[in-house]
Design an enzyme around this catalytic site. Structure first.
Site, PDB file in Angstrom:
ATOM      1  N   ASP A  16      37.421 -23.411 -73.212  1.00  0.00           N
ATOM      2  CA  ASP A  16      36.743 -24.104 -74.155  1.00  0.00           C
ATOM      3  C   ASP A  16      36.397 -23.019 -75.263  1.00  0.00           C
ATOM      4  O   ASP A  16      37.802 -23.493 -76.434  1.00  0.00           O
ATOM      5  CB  ASP A  16      35.509 -25.121 -74.027  1.00  0.00           C
ATOM      6  N   LYS A  34      34.549 -33.119 -66.681  1.00  0.00           N
ATOM      7  CA  LYS A  34      34.071 -31.409 -66.546  1.00  0.00           C
ATOM      8  C   LYS A  34      33.071 -30.553 -65.793  1.00  0.00           C
ATOM      9  O   LYS A  34      33.095 -30.344 -65.119  1.00  0.00           O
ATOM     10  CB  LYS A  34      34.149 -31.113 -68.088  1.00  0.00           C
TER      11      LYS A  34
END
Length: 274
Positions: A105, A69
């Site tokens: 997220d 990420k």
């Protein structure tokens, strides 16, 4: 001749276990959206090479999972504010060959807590355990929910203090050690450490949870079971992070297709998988 559906992948290492293809397939079916979605295993040392090959081959978008990420944010030519604040990206989108990064997220966590679990975050005392990438990615959305306090608790205090200082302008945030939450009586306690995925028990002191509190593990499935069961044994509500996974996927679907799919049926399907 029918046009080839746009192609999407989830990139990670490992990635074969990912539920993302099944989730996006169900979203596509529910919304009547044509797409292809697969997994892409990237070498640990060459995320950029794998991502470049996918997009240069006509790929439209990619979800990015561990451990890439942070690299995904660096890979992109531009990034949304929420990706920059998170310091990581879990969504990459190609527009005219230019790659943009986003991070869904935090939005996924908030949606799961408030919509699926019925938690009111405004005015709540929240403890976020961990100071790594998983924690960092949700701090800004949690503060935007206007809690009474957000405590970042970490094994090493200096990392928690660094995060608290960085996000101090967004709301009431403080740093403690993991032991420092023992007498906090928190309304919401979120495990963003890697303990569950590594199979390492994380003990919770009874005093860390208020009456009727929610203890939430960002991991899901069998990995989160010990934490959730421990929280329930202390009298708290317990939940794993499967809902967060589905909700962040719905946010990514919105980024790519312009519509946010309903999630209840998809979450129920994923919950019922063996």
């Amino acid at each position: 001749m029918m046009a080839t559906p746009p192609r999407f992948v989830v990139i990670g290492n490992p990635v074969g276990h990912s539920l993302s293809p099944a989730i996006h397939a169900q979203f596509a079916m529910e919304t009547g959206t044509a797409l292809e979605y697969a997994t892409l295993l990237a070498p640990m040392e060459d995320f950029a090479g794998s991502a470049s090959a996918f997009f240069e081959g006509g790929g439209r978008g990619a979800n990015v999972t561990l451990p890439f990420k942070i690299e995904a944010l660096r890979f992109a030519a531009s990034a949304t504010d929420r990706a920059r604040l998170a310091g990581a990206a879990n969504v990459l989108t190609s527009t005219g060959g230019r790659i943009a990064a986003d991070n869904t997220d935090g939005a996924g966590l908030i949606a799961d807590l408030t919509r699926n679990l019925g938690v009111s975050l405004a005015g709540a005392r929240i403890a976020l355990l961990g100071a790594g990438g998983a924690a960092r990615g949700v701090i800004a959305p949690l503060l935007e929910s206007r809690p009474a306090a957000l405590v970042i608790a970490n094994r090493t205090l200096d990392r928690a203090e660094a995060l608290a200082k960085e996000f101090a302008s967004l709301g009431p945030i403080e740093a403690r050690t993991l032991a420092g939450v023992a007498d906090g009586s928190f309304d919401v306690l979120i495990n963003a450490t890697s303990t569950s995925t590594k199979g390492t028990p994380l003990a919770l002191a009874p005093g860390c949870l208020a009456r009727g509190a929610l203890a939430y593990d960002m991991a899901y499935g069998p990995a989160a079971k010990p934490f959730v069961e421990h929280a329930r044994a202390l009298g708290a509500r317990g939940s794993d992070g499967l809902g967060m996974l589905v909700e962040q996927a719905a946010e990514a679907f919105l980024v790519w297709h312009g519509t946010r799919p309903a999630t209840a049926a998809v979450l129920a399907t994923m919950r019922a998988r063996p």
